[in-house]
Design a protein around this motif. Sequence first.
Motif, PDB file in Angstrom:
ATOM      1  N   ASP A 154      24.390  42.039  38.561  1.00  0.00           N
ATOM      2  CA  ASP A 154      25.586  41.575  40.102  1.00  0.00           C
ATOM      3  C   ASP A 154      25.312  39.801  40.690  1.00  0.00           C
ATOM      4  OD1 ASP A 154      26.165  42.387  41.849  1.00  0.00           O
ATOM      5  OD2 ASP A 154      25.842  44.822  41.716  1.00  0.00           O
ATOM      6  N   ASN A 157      24.370  41.504  44.394  1.00  0.00           N
ATOM      7  CA  ASN A 157      23.131  42.618  44.429  1.00  0.00           C
ATOM      8  C   ASN A 157      21.890  41.371  44.239  1.00  0.00           C
ATOM      9  OD1 ASN A 157      24.569  45.045  46.496  1.00  0.00           O
ATOM     10  ND2 ASN A 157      25.727  44.743  44.672  1.00  0.00           N
ATOM     11  N   GLN A 158      22.101  40.814  43.194  1.00  0.00           N
ATOM     12  CA  GLN A 158      21.098  40.071  42.646  1.00  0.00           C
ATOM     13  C   GLN A 158      20.625  41.163  41.924  1.00  0.00           C
ATOM     14  OE1 GLN A 158      18.824  37.228  44.530  1.00  0.00           O
ATOM     15  NE2 GLN A 158      20.442  36.621  45.776  1.00  0.00           N
ATOM     16  N   ARG A 159      21.412  41.850  40.920  1.00  0.00           N
ATOM     17  CA  ARG A 159      20.014  42.735  39.896  1.00  0.00           C
ATOM     18  C   ARG A 159      20.288  43.107  38.940  1.00  0.00           C
ATOM     19  NH1 ARG A 159      22.397  48.455  42.787  1.00  0.00           N
ATOM     20  NH2 ARG A 159      24.941  47.941  42.716  1.00  0.00           N
ATOM     21  N   LYS A 242      26.963  52.754  39.627  1.00  0.00           N
ATOM     22  CA  LYS A 242      26.391  50.951  39.592  1.00  0.00           C
ATOM     23  C   LYS A 242      27.495  50.021  39.384  1.00  0.00           C
ATOM     24  CE  LYS A 242      21.634  51.227  40.201  1.00  0.00           C
ATOM     25  NZ  LYS A 242      20.497  51.002  39.198  1.00  0.00           N
ATOM     26  N   LYS A 245      31.104  50.319  41.415  1.00  0.00           N
ATOM     27  CA  LYS A 245      30.561  49.477  42.422  1.00  0.00           C
ATOM     28  C   LYS A 245      30.861  48.343  42.216  1.00  0.00           C
ATOM     29  CE  LYS A 245      28.231  52.531  45.034  1.00  0.00           C
ATOM     30  NZ  LYS A 245      26.781  53.019  45.995  1.00  0.00           N
ATOM     31  N   SER A 249      33.767  44.895  43.849  1.00  0.00           N
ATOM     32  CA  SER A 249      32.935  43.999  43.992  1.00  0.00           C
ATOM     33  C   SER A 249      34.076  42.536  44.700  1.00  0.00           C
ATOM     34  CB  SER A 249      31.955  43.430  43.672  1.00  0.00           C
ATOM     35  OG  SER A 249      31.835  42.978  42.909  1.00  0.00           O
TER      36      SER A 249
END
Length: 373
Positions: A154, A157-159, A242, A245, A249
């Motif tokens: 992602d 969100n850098q995840r 998640k 979302k 995005s």
Amino acid sequence: MKRILFLMGLLLPVCGAKAQNTVSRTCVRYEQRHVVCTNEKGEMNVVDMDFEWPERLCYVAQPILLQHINALLGDTCTALDRKIAAIQARYGQPLQAKLDTIPDDSRFCYATYSVREVGLQEGRYISMRVEKQVQPGANSSQKQEHRLELFVYDIANQRILQGKDVLKTEEIMENPAASFYLSEALTKGLLSDYAVSLDAQKLYGPVPVNDGTLLMEVGSEGKPTVQSMFPTADWTYFMASKFKKLLKSKPVMGTPVEQSDTLSTADSLYVYRQTDVAASFSWCGKTLGQYIVDNLVLPPYIKNEVLSGRALARVVVERDGSLSHLSVVSPLSPSFDRGIIALLARMPKWSPALKNGQAVRSLCFIPVNFRLQ
């Protein structure tokens, strides 16, 4: 895949800052290596590396993404050239001469490293498939190892999102009707001939190819896996929050940054951005565009990834006319980008660029427009 229309743009040598800013947002570099190494113990190690390395997303390297890939590979290098050298050094030195005797099979080891892009929505997410497999012989000093993971990064969100963050697979498997329909969907969407049963199978993913298509891999431990694509919309009820979302995005625009020219290391290796005569390609009377139309090979499932669009490849044309540092700097879809790179890797030599009458290394961009009929 024959019913395809390609509209080729012009070959674009880089010239000036404007061109650099236009293409620097994303860079996925493609490198393949097959090397036979010997170590100080006299063992033979066959190493295959297939990297589709995300050097930049939204103008910059993404450390969390690269750290996760490295954790799966058991490595720490984020620069691809150093990574390839480090992996090779782990297995010894490349074999330079012919062998006088037949090697002992029990002391062989086969190692495979693979990093592949399976989905990309620019500025939002990239889906990756990472696999490391080490298969040593009975008397090899190497340790057996196998890691395989499909995941989503992602960008905003850098995840890292795992398969369970995309679909609630545990709930699906506990629901007899849902697990049956998943098995049916996987069988229908197989990318190769195979019958899928979820009994005693291991599921990898799913991950998004794009907003409308999911990719999942199915297999048993120690056996080859198979991949399948199926529509995202059919599994809305089981979507994880998640992932919902992520689908809603907006793309991260990113901020252009000054890129260091890693391709220019010494005078003899300098990559020219401006030359007196640009590099060019002609083969059997065919232009570059005609050659690509005649030789590009795409899988039938390309229709699940993209119907039309434009990709931009970047290459270094060496002084002998060969191509190196193959990258896609404006992606279209994983399979299309991969097809373009595979074609460039095997094509005949070009006429190199000239500077002051001498052949020099030069940087060129190759745009390819695509429409599925």
